[in-house]
Design an enzyme around this catalytic site. Structure first.
Site, PDB file in Angstrom:
ATOM      1  N   HIS A 127      78.764  76.374  22.136  1.00 44.21           N
ATOM      2  CA  HIS A 127      79.726  75.779  21.189  1.00 44.21           C
ATOM      3  C   HIS A 127      80.663  74.815  21.923  1.00 44.21           C
ATOM      4  O   HIS A 127      80.931  73.714  21.456  1.00 44.21           O
ATOM      5  CB  HIS A 127      80.585  76.871  20.533  1.00 44.21           C
ATOM      6  CG  HIS A 127      79.829  77.855  19.692  1.00 44.21           C
ATOM      7  ND1 HIS A 127      79.992  79.215  19.813  1.00 44.21           N
ATOM      8  CD2 HIS A 127      78.919  77.678  18.697  1.00 44.21           C
ATOM      9  CE1 HIS A 127      79.215  79.835  18.933  1.00 44.21           C
ATOM     10  NE2 HIS A 127      78.555  78.938  18.250  1.00 44.21           N
ATOM     11  N   LYS A 166      84.671  92.919   8.583  1.00 44.32           N
ATOM     12  CA  LYS A 166      83.655  93.985   8.666  1.00 44.32           C
ATOM     13  C   LYS A 166      82.332  93.402   9.176  1.00 44.32           C
ATOM     14  O   LYS A 166      81.498  94.099   9.714  1.00 44.32           O
ATOM     15  CB  LYS A 166      83.429  94.594   7.276  1.00 44.32           C
ATOM     16  CG  LYS A 166      84.562  95.470   6.824  1.00 44.32           C
ATOM     17  CD  LYS A 166      84.127  96.326   5.631  1.00 44.32           C
ATOM     18  CE  LYS A 166      85.323  96.873   4.908  1.00 44.32           C
ATOM     19  NZ  LYS A 166      85.671  96.143   3.678  1.00 44.32           N
ATOM     20  N   ARG A 170      69.778  73.751  18.246  1.00 50.82           N
ATOM     21  CA  ARG A 170      68.893  74.250  19.291  1.00 50.82           C
ATOM     22  C   ARG A 170      67.464  73.975  18.823  1.00 50.82           C
ATOM     23  O   ARG A 170      67.173  74.118  17.617  1.00 50.82           O
ATOM     24  CB  ARG A 170      69.107  75.754  19.509  1.00 50.82           C
ATOM     25  CG  ARG A 170      70.399  76.060  20.256  1.00 50.82           C
ATOM     26  CD  ARG A 170      70.905  77.426  19.973  1.00 50.82           C
ATOM     27  NE  ARG A 170      71.270  77.566  18.569  1.00 50.82           N
ATOM     28  CZ  ARG A 170      71.904  78.604  18.040  1.00 50.82           C
ATOM     29  NH1 ARG A 170      72.240  79.604  18.796  1.00 50.82           N
ATOM     30  NH2 ARG A 170      72.188  78.640  16.762  1.00 50.82           N
ATOM     31  N   SER A 185      75.972  83.488  19.723  1.00 49.53           N
ATOM     32  CA  SER A 185      76.993  84.539  19.769  1.00 49.53           C
ATOM     33  C   SER A 185      76.336  85.912  19.633  1.00 49.53           C
ATOM     34  O   SER A 185      76.717  86.861  20.325  1.00 49.53           O
ATOM     35  CB  SER A 185      78.002  84.351  18.637  1.00 49.53           C
ATOM     36  OG  SER A 185      78.648  83.116  18.740  1.00 49.53           O
TER      37      SER A 185
HETATM   38  P1  ADP Z   1      77.304  79.601  11.778  1.00 49.99           P
HETATM   39  O1  ADP Z   1      77.725  80.910  11.232  1.00 49.99           O
HETATM   40  O2  ADP Z   1      77.785  78.423  10.989  1.00 49.99           O
HETATM   41  O3  ADP Z   1      75.860  79.481  12.170  1.00 49.99           O
HETATM   42  P2  ADP Z   1      77.870  79.676  14.596  1.00 49.99           P
HETATM   43  O4  ADP Z   1      79.170  80.063  15.157  1.00 49.99           O
HETATM   44  O5  ADP Z   1      76.732  80.564  14.883  1.00 49.99           O
HETATM   45  O6  ADP Z   1      78.181  79.507  13.068  1.00 49.99           O
HETATM   46  O7  ADP Z   1      77.479  78.205  15.038  1.00 49.99           O
HETATM   47  C1  ADP Z   1      78.216  77.079  14.690  1.00 49.99           C
HETATM   48  C2  ADP Z   1      77.423  75.819  15.034  1.00 49.99           C
HETATM   49  O8  ADP Z   1      77.168  75.778  16.429  1.00 49.99           O
HETATM   50  C3  ADP Z   1      76.057  75.707  14.377  1.00 49.99           C
HETATM   51  O9  ADP Z   1      75.792  74.348  14.100  1.00 49.99           O
HETATM   52  C4  ADP Z   1      75.117  76.214  15.426  1.00 49.99           C
HETATM   53  O10 ADP Z   1      73.814  75.709  15.260  1.00 49.99           O
HETATM   54  C5  ADP Z   1      75.777  75.659  16.650  1.00 49.99           C
HETATM   55  N1  ADP Z   1      75.421  76.385  17.863  1.00 49.99           N
HETATM   56  C6  ADP Z   1      75.401  77.729  18.054  1.00 49.99           C
HETATM   57  N2  ADP Z   1      74.999  78.036  19.306  1.00 49.99           N
HETATM   58  C7  ADP Z   1      74.753  76.848  19.928  1.00 49.99           C
HETATM   59  C8  ADP Z   1      74.281  76.487  21.229  1.00 49.99           C
HETATM   60  N3  ADP Z   1      73.949  77.408  22.131  1.00 49.99           N
HETATM   61  N4  ADP Z   1      74.149  75.181  21.513  1.00 49.99           N
HETATM   62  C9  ADP Z   1      74.447  74.256  20.574  1.00 49.99           C
HETATM   63  N5  ADP Z   1      74.872  74.517  19.335  1.00 49.99           N
HETATM   64  C10 ADP Z   1      75.032  75.800  19.020  1.00 49.99           C
END
Ligand code: ADP
Length: 163
Positions: free
Chosen positions: A17, A41, A90, A128
């Site tokens: 991120h 939750k 990704r 995450s």
């Molecule tokens: P969401 O619940 O919207 O998927 P995330 O917190 O999982 O939220 O991810 C937010 C954004 O960051 C999304 O566009 C996701 O694809 C991107 N993202 C998550 N992990 C990575 C990563 N390792 N590299 C690049 N982008 C990422």
């Protein structure tokens, strides 16, 4: 390009991120990280914790701010005057979901454009949920999350183990 929003759950923020934020911040005047309000939750960290951890990790970036939002991302974008939604892609996992979401968002708000940045090679398999999963099993995740996230993550896992 003026303002953009980078929306997500960020439970917790990872280096993947952070890499997207750093790169996007060079391309826009101002980037707002939009941390979505969902029931705690369903998350390991509550909204305030998710915001605080991200804010601390981007404190050195002068044109980046962090705030919460609820409801539709396109509405949040319009409220803060953002014409762009930034998302991270990704290679293997995100294309289908992100393209469907972008098309749906464009259907609802033709004035807001989605721009996807490709994840850096070293973060292609980072999410995450994977971080939480392997950290819970004792893996060292210090090169996967910002420094300030490590302690809260380890503490939260310990709290859960004690329950
Ligand atoms: P969401 O619940 O919207 O998927 P995330 O917190 O999982 O939220 O991810 C937010 C954004 O960051 C999304 O566009 C996701 O694809 C991107 N993202 C998550 N992990 C990575 C990563 N390792 N590299 C690049 N982008 C990422």
């Amino acid at each position: 390009m003026a303002r953009a929003i980078y929306p997500g759950t960020f439970d917790p923020v990872t280096n993947g991120h952070l890499d997207i934020v750093e790169r996007a911040s060079h391309a826009v005047d101002h980037l707002t990280i939009g941390v979505v309000e969902i029931s705690s939750k369903r998350t390991m960290f509550n909204l305030d914790e998710r915001i605080e951890m991200f804010a601390e990790a981007v404190a050195n970036l002068s044109n980046v701010s962090v705030q919460s939002y609820s409801g539709l991302t396109v509405n949040a974008a319009r409220e803060i005057g953002a014409s762009v939604i930034v998302r991270g892609l990704r290679i293997t996992s995100d294309f289908e979901y992100e393209s469907e979401m972008a098309l749906m968002n464009r259907r609802m708000a033709g004035d807001v454009e989605t721009i996807c940045l490709f994840s850096a090679l070293e973060y292609q398999i980072l999410s995450s949920s994977r971080v939480k999963e392997v950290a819970a099993l004792g893996a060292d995740v210090s090169d996967l999350v910002p420094k300030n996230v490590l302690r809260p993550l380890v503490e939260r896992l310990e709290e859960r183990r004690e329950k």
